[in-house]
Design a protein around this motif. Structure first.
Motif, mmCIF file in Angstrom:
data_model
loop_
_atom_site.group_PDB
_atom_site.id
_atom_site.type_symbol
_atom_site.label_atom_id
_atom_site.label_comp_id
_atom_site.label_asym_id
_atom_site.label_seq_id
_atom_site.Cartn_x
_atom_site.Cartn_y
_atom_site.Cartn_z
ATOM 1 N N THR A 1 -81.899 -2.057 19.158
ATOM 2 C CA THR A 1 -81.118 -3.286 19.087
ATOM 3 C C THR A 1 -79.704 -3.005 18.597
ATOM 4 O O THR A 1 -78.736 -3.557 19.129
ATOM 5 C CB THR A 1 -81.807 -4.303 18.148
ATOM 6 N N ALA A 2 -79.575 -2.148 17.605
ATOM 7 C CA ALA A 2 -78.246 -1.792 17.100
ATOM 8 C C ALA A 2 -77.439 -1.065 18.165
ATOM 9 O O ALA A 2 -76.230 -1.269 18.285
ATOM 10 C CB ALA A 2 -78.371 -0.934 15.854
ATOM 11 N N ALA A 3 -78.085 -0.220 18.949
ATOM 12 C CA ALA A 3 -77.375 0.538 19.980
ATOM 13 C C ALA A 3 -76.897 -0.362 21.113
ATOM 14 O O ALA A 3 -75.925 -0.040 21.799
ATOM 15 C CB ALA A 3 -78.276 1.639 20.525
ATOM 16 N N LYS A 4 -77.559 -1.497 21.313
ATOM 17 C CA LYS A 4 -77.149 -2.433 22.364
ATOM 18 C C LYS A 4 -76.072 -3.411 21.897
ATOM 19 O O LYS A 4 -75.493 -4.118 22.703
ATOM 20 C CB LYS A 4 -78.361 -3.224 22.862
ATOM 21 N N ASP A 5 -75.811 -3.430 20.592
ATOM 22 C CA ASP A 5 -74.780 -4.303 20.040
ATOM 23 C C ASP A 5 -73.416 -3.847 20.554
ATOM 24 O O ASP A 5 -73.127 -2.647 20.562
ATOM 25 C CB ASP A 5 -74.835 -4.224 18.512
ATOM 26 N N PRO A 6 -72.573 -4.774 21.007
ATOM 27 C CA PRO A 6 -71.263 -4.359 21.534
ATOM 28 C C PRO A 6 -70.419 -3.545 20.558
ATOM 29 O O PRO A 6 -69.643 -2.687 20.969
ATOM 30 C CB PRO A 6 -70.571 -5.697 21.851
ATOM 31 N N ALA A 7 -70.579 -3.784 19.270
ATOM 32 C CA ALA A 7 -69.812 -3.008 18.288
ATOM 33 C C ALA A 7 -70.315 -1.574 18.185
ATOM 34 O O ALA A 7 -69.603 -0.709 17.689
ATOM 35 C CB ALA A 7 -69.891 -3.696 16.923
ATOM 36 N N TRP A 8 -71.547 -1.312 18.650
ATOM 37 C CA TRP A 8 -72.151 0.024 18.558
ATOM 38 C C TRP A 8 -72.202 0.746 19.907
ATOM 39 O O TRP A 8 -72.831 1.794 20.014
ATOM 40 C CB TRP A 8 -73.575 -0.092 18.019
ATOM 41 N N LEU A 9 -71.584 0.217 20.911
ATOM 42 C CA LEU A 9 -71.632 0.860 22.230
ATOM 43 C C LEU A 9 -71.088 2.279 22.138
ATOM 44 O O LEU A 9 -70.046 2.534 21.547
ATOM 45 C CB LEU A 9 -70.843 0.061 23.256
ATOM 46 N N GLY A 10 -71.818 3.207 22.704
ATOM 47 C CA GLY A 10 -71.430 4.618 22.654
ATOM 48 C C GLY A 10 -72.054 5.371 21.498
ATOM 49 O O GLY A 10 -71.895 6.577 21.395
ATOM 50 N N PHE A 11 -72.767 4.687 20.615
ATOM 51 C CA PHE A 11 -73.397 5.321 19.463
ATOM 52 C C PHE A 11 -74.920 5.298 19.577
ATOM 53 O O PHE A 11 -75.626 5.150 18.590
ATOM 54 C CB PHE A 11 -72.964 4.629 18.159
ATOM 55 N N TYR A 12 -75.434 5.436 20.789
ATOM 56 C CA TYR A 12 -76.870 5.372 21.025
ATOM 57 C C TYR A 12 -77.601 6.501 20.301
ATOM 58 O O TYR A 12 -78.592 6.276 19.627
ATOM 59 C CB TYR A 12 -77.122 5.438 22.534
ATOM 60 N N ASP A 13 -77.098 7.705 20.428
ATOM 61 C CA ASP A 13 -77.729 8.862 19.775
ATOM 62 C C ASP A 13 -77.667 8.760 18.255
ATOM 63 O O ASP A 13 -78.623 9.134 17.567
ATOM 64 C CB ASP A 13 -77.050 10.167 20.219
ATOM 65 N N GLU A 14 -76.575 8.240 17.742
ATOM 66 C CA GLU A 14 -76.436 8.109 16.299
ATOM 67 C C GLU A 14 -77.432 7.107 15.724
ATOM 68 O O GLU A 14 -77.964 7.301 14.628
ATOM 69 C CB GLU A 14 -75.007 7.694 15.921
ATOM 70 N N ALA A 15 -77.688 6.026 16.454
ATOM 71 C CA ALA A 15 -78.651 5.024 15.978
ATOM 72 C C ALA A 15 -80.048 5.626 15.874
ATOM 73 O O ALA A 15 -80.745 5.444 14.868
ATOM 74 C CB ALA A 15 -78.663 3.810 16.915
ATOM 75 N N PHE A 16 -80.462 6.365 16.899
ATOM 76 C CA PHE A 16 -81.786 6.985 16.858
ATOM 77 C C PHE A 16 -81.823 8.177 15.901
ATOM 78 O O PHE A 16 -82.855 8.459 15.298
ATOM 79 C CB PHE A 16 -82.235 7.392 18.264
ATOM 80 N N GLY A 17 -80.719 8.874 15.751
ATOM 81 C CA GLY A 17 -80.641 9.955 14.772
ATOM 82 C C GLY A 17 -80.788 9.431 13.353
ATOM 83 O O GLY A 17 -81.479 10.030 12.520
#
Length: 71
Positions: free
Chosen positions: A29-45
């Motif tokens: 959910t955080a990775a899909k937030d527009p403010a977090w776009l491009g940080f998909y790996d960081e969210a799961f990390g």
């Protein structure tokens, strides 16, 4: 006092499955937030780091408690 929480977190498959699913769903959910776009790996990390930290702390506490109770 905290032993039952660590036991539930590590030993109960259902609790782990629900807790892990909730943690990963939060990261998704955080990775899909527009403010977090491009940080998909960081969210799961970060989710993996939280899970690893809790498991290591619980494991160390269990080892300490076993040594203490043997005496």
């Amino acid at each position: 006092m905290w032993l039952w929480l660590f036991g539930l977190f590590q030993d109960t498959t259902l609790i782990i499955a629900i807790g892990l699913f909730d943690l990963l769903n939060t990261a998704r959910t955080a990775a899909k937030d527009p403010a977090w776009l491009g940080f998909y790996d960081e969210a799961f990390g970060f989710a993996a780091l939280v899970y690893l930290t809790v498991c290591v702390i619980a494991s160390r506490y269990s080892l300490w408690l076993e040594r203490r109770l043997r005496r």
